[in-house]
Write a protein that holds these residues in place. Structure first.
Motif, mmCIF file in Angstrom:
data_model
loop_
_atom_site.group_PDB
_atom_site.id
_atom_site.type_symbol
_atom_site.label_atom_id
_atom_site.label_comp_id
_atom_site.label_asym_id
_atom_site.label_seq_id
_atom_site.Cartn_x
_atom_site.Cartn_y
_atom_site.Cartn_z
ATOM 1 N N UNK A 182 0.258 5.542 -13.547
ATOM 2 C CA UNK A 182 -1.284 5.888 -12.911
ATOM 3 C C UNK A 182 -2.185 4.968 -13.735
ATOM 4 N N UNK A 183 -2.122 4.943 -14.799
ATOM 5 C CA UNK A 183 -3.122 4.241 -15.794
ATOM 6 C C UNK A 183 -3.327 2.656 -14.705
ATOM 7 N N UNK A 184 -2.191 2.109 -14.684
ATOM 8 C CA UNK A 184 -2.353 0.786 -13.971
ATOM 9 C C UNK A 184 -2.705 0.930 -12.370
ATOM 10 N N UNK A 185 -2.533 1.798 -11.921
ATOM 11 C CA UNK A 185 -2.949 2.106 -10.598
ATOM 12 C C UNK A 185 -4.488 2.449 -10.492
ATOM 13 N N UNK A 186 -5.052 3.093 -11.485
ATOM 14 C CA UNK A 186 -6.424 3.277 -11.746
ATOM 15 C C UNK A 186 -7.063 1.865 -12.104
ATOM 16 N N UNK A 187 -6.517 1.117 -12.911
ATOM 17 C CA UNK A 187 -6.873 -0.011 -13.229
ATOM 18 C C UNK A 187 -7.107 -0.956 -12.305
ATOM 19 N N UNK A 188 -6.396 -1.089 -11.182
ATOM 20 C CA UNK A 188 -6.181 -2.024 -10.392
ATOM 21 C C UNK A 188 -6.914 -1.894 -9.017
ATOM 22 N N UNK A 189 -7.237 -0.498 -8.794
ATOM 23 C CA UNK A 189 -7.728 -0.167 -7.445
ATOM 24 C C UNK A 189 -8.413 1.140 -7.195
ATOM 25 N N UNK A 190 -8.846 1.836 -8.316
ATOM 26 C CA UNK A 190 -9.684 3.059 -8.558
ATOM 27 C C UNK A 190 -10.893 2.808 -9.197
ATOM 28 N N UNK A 205 4.499 -4.452 -8.656
ATOM 29 C CA UNK A 205 4.693 -5.051 -7.195
ATOM 30 C C UNK A 205 4.557 -3.776 -6.253
ATOM 31 N N UNK A 206 5.014 -2.746 -6.518
ATOM 32 C CA UNK A 206 5.018 -1.426 -5.542
ATOM 33 C C UNK A 206 3.520 -1.145 -5.307
ATOM 34 N N UNK A 207 2.884 -1.054 -6.674
ATOM 35 C CA UNK A 207 1.406 -0.875 -6.569
ATOM 36 C C UNK A 207 0.421 -1.842 -5.824
ATOM 37 N N UNK A 208 0.715 -3.081 -5.968
ATOM 38 C CA UNK A 208 -0.044 -4.046 -5.388
ATOM 39 C C UNK A 208 0.222 -3.820 -3.656
ATOM 40 N N UNK A 209 1.581 -3.620 -3.312
ATOM 41 C CA UNK A 209 2.151 -3.606 -2.036
ATOM 42 C C UNK A 209 1.441 -2.314 -1.195
ATOM 43 N N UNK A 248 -6.829 3.419 -1.300
ATOM 44 C CA UNK A 248 -7.052 4.779 -1.328
ATOM 45 C C UNK A 248 -6.380 5.534 -2.026
ATOM 46 N N UNK A 249 -6.687 6.997 -2.112
ATOM 47 C CA UNK A 249 -6.373 8.117 -3.170
ATOM 48 C C UNK A 249 -4.689 8.102 -2.664
ATOM 49 N N UNK A 250 -4.268 8.286 -1.304
ATOM 50 C CA UNK A 250 -3.097 8.321 -0.829
ATOM 51 C C UNK A 250 -2.156 7.272 -1.360
ATOM 52 N N UNK A 251 -2.710 5.915 -1.211
ATOM 53 C CA UNK A 251 -1.691 4.904 -1.459
ATOM 54 C C UNK A 251 -1.552 4.713 -3.018
ATOM 55 N N UNK A 252 -2.479 5.269 -3.840
ATOM 56 C CA UNK A 252 -2.449 5.259 -5.467
ATOM 57 C C UNK A 252 -1.346 6.434 -5.657
ATOM 58 N N UNK A 253 -1.402 7.440 -5.098
ATOM 59 C CA UNK A 253 -0.453 8.434 -5.447
ATOM 60 C C UNK A 253 1.226 8.106 -5.027
ATOM 61 N N UNK A 304 5.658 15.300 -6.017
ATOM 62 C CA UNK A 304 6.241 14.480 -4.809
ATOM 63 C C UNK A 304 7.650 13.976 -5.314
ATOM 64 N N UNK A 305 7.646 13.244 -6.529
ATOM 65 C CA UNK A 305 8.418 12.472 -7.011
ATOM 66 C C UNK A 305 9.720 13.471 -7.338
ATOM 67 N N UNK A 306 9.528 14.536 -7.988
ATOM 68 C CA UNK A 306 10.434 15.520 -8.281
ATOM 69 C C UNK A 306 11.100 16.120 -7.193
ATOM 70 N N UNK A 307 10.098 16.483 -6.152
ATOM 71 C CA UNK A 307 10.789 17.260 -5.104
ATOM 72 C C UNK A 307 11.724 16.464 -4.101
ATOM 73 N N UNK A 308 11.379 15.184 -3.850
ATOM 74 C CA UNK A 308 11.968 14.185 -3.022
ATOM 75 C C UNK A 308 13.180 13.668 -3.972
#
Length: 255
Positions: free
Chosen positions: A196-204, A111-115, A123-128, A75-79
Motif C-alpha cells: 500500500x505504501x508503494x501504491x500511495x508513493x506512485x499514484x496517490x 509491475x502489478x501496481x504500474x499496470x 484511481x482509488x479502485x486501481x490502487x486497492x 478482498x484478498x482474504x475473501x477471494x
C-alpha cells in the motif's frame, strides 16, 4: 482461556518489552555513532511523532492508509480463501489453476501496481485492486495446503450424518482451517501495508506512502522514521489486540 495459557502470555510480555528496550538502546548507540542527521535517535523520533500527531496530519494520512489496507485485506482474504479451499478439495480445479497460481506468485508487486494504474488510471479502485491482486496468490497457497490437510474422518462423519455443505463448512472445515486463516491474515497484513505504501508513493496524493515521498524529497530522516514508527505501532496493536486473541480462540478445539 486456560490459566496456563494466560500465564504463558503474561510471561511473554516482560520479555517483549525488554527486547524493545534493548533495540532502543542499540538504536541510540548507532545514532550517536553516525550522527543525528543521518540517523536520529529514538527520543528525537518520538518527539517528532508527538508533534505530527498533535498537528493532526499524521492521523489523517494514517487513517487513509489503514482504510486502503483493510479494503485490500478483506478482498484478498475473501477471494484467496474461497479459491484455496476449492483448489484443495477438488483436484481437477487445482490442476487447472496451479499454473496461474505460480505465474501470479512470481509477478513483481511493482509491475502489478504500474499496470493497474496504466490500465485503470490513478484511481482509488486501481490502487486497492493492485494490492489485493498481489496478496491473493499467497492466501490461496496457504488455504490450499490447509484444505489438503483436513481430517478425512471428520468429513466422512459429516457426510454420514448428512450435515449439508454449509454446516460442514462451519462446523468441520473452518475450525480446522483457522490456523491457516490466521497465518494468511498475519502474513497478509505484513505484506499488504508495505505494498500500500508503494501504491500511495506512485499514484496517490495522500496517505502514509505519499507523505514518505515528500519527506524523502526533503531529506527529512526524522520525519520518515516518525511516520514509520506510527504505522508499526498500529500494526503491533492489531497483532496483540486482534490476531493473537483470535489465534488462542481458534486453537481451543484442538484441546
Amino acid at each position: 482461556m486456560p490459566k496456563s495459557m494466560t500465564l504463558s502470555k503474561l510471561g511473554r510480555f516482560p520479555a517483549h518489552v525488554l527486547s524493545l528496550l534493548v533495540l532502543a538502546l542499540i538504536w541510540q548507540a548507532a545514532a550517536m555513532a553516525v550522527g543525528g542527521r543521518l540517523l536520529p535517535g529514538p527520543v528525537a523520533v518520538a518527539a517528532r511523532l508527538v508533534t505530527e500527531v498533535t498537528r493532526g496530519g499524521l492521523l489523517i494520512d494514517l487513517a487513509i492508509t489503514l482504510a486502503r489496507v483493510m479494503a485490500s485485506f478483506v478482498i484478498a482474504m475473501a477471494i484467496g480463501t474461497a479459491l484455496g479451499i476449492a483448489m484443495g478439495r477438488y483436484r481437477l480445479l487445482d490442476r487447472l489453476l496451479d499454473g496461474w497460481l505460480v505465474l501470479f506468485l512470481n509477478v513483481p508487486a511493482l509491475v502489478t501496481i504500474i499496470l493497474a494504474y496504466v490500465w485503470f488510471g490513478l484511481t482509488e479502485a486501481a490502487a486497492v485492486a493492485a494490492v489485493a491482486v498481489n496478496k491473493i496468490p499467497n492466501v490461496v497457497v496457504t488455504l490450499r495446503e490447509g484444505s489438503r490437510a483436513l481430517d478425512r474422518d471428520y468429513l466422512e462423519m459429516a457426510e454420514a450424518y448428512r450435515l449439508g455443505p454449509l454446516k460442514t463448512l462451519r462446523h468441520i472445515v473452518l475450525p480446522q482451517l483457522y490456523p491457516f486463516l490466521l497465518a494468511a491474515a498475519r502474513s497478509g497484513l505484513a505484506l499488504i501495508w508495505k505494498i500500500v505504501l508503494v501504491v500511495e508513493l506512485l499514484g496517490r496524493s495522500n496517505g502514509m506512502g505519499f507523505q514518505l515521498q515528500v519527506l524523502f524529497q526533503l531529506f527529512d530522516v526524522t520525519g520518515i522514521l516518525a511516520y514509520t514508527l506510527a504505522f508499526i505501532v498500529v500494526v503491533q496493536i492489531i497483532e496483540f489486540a486482534v490476531l493473537q486473541p483470535l489465534e488462542i480462540r481458534a486453537s481451543r478445539w484442538r484441546r
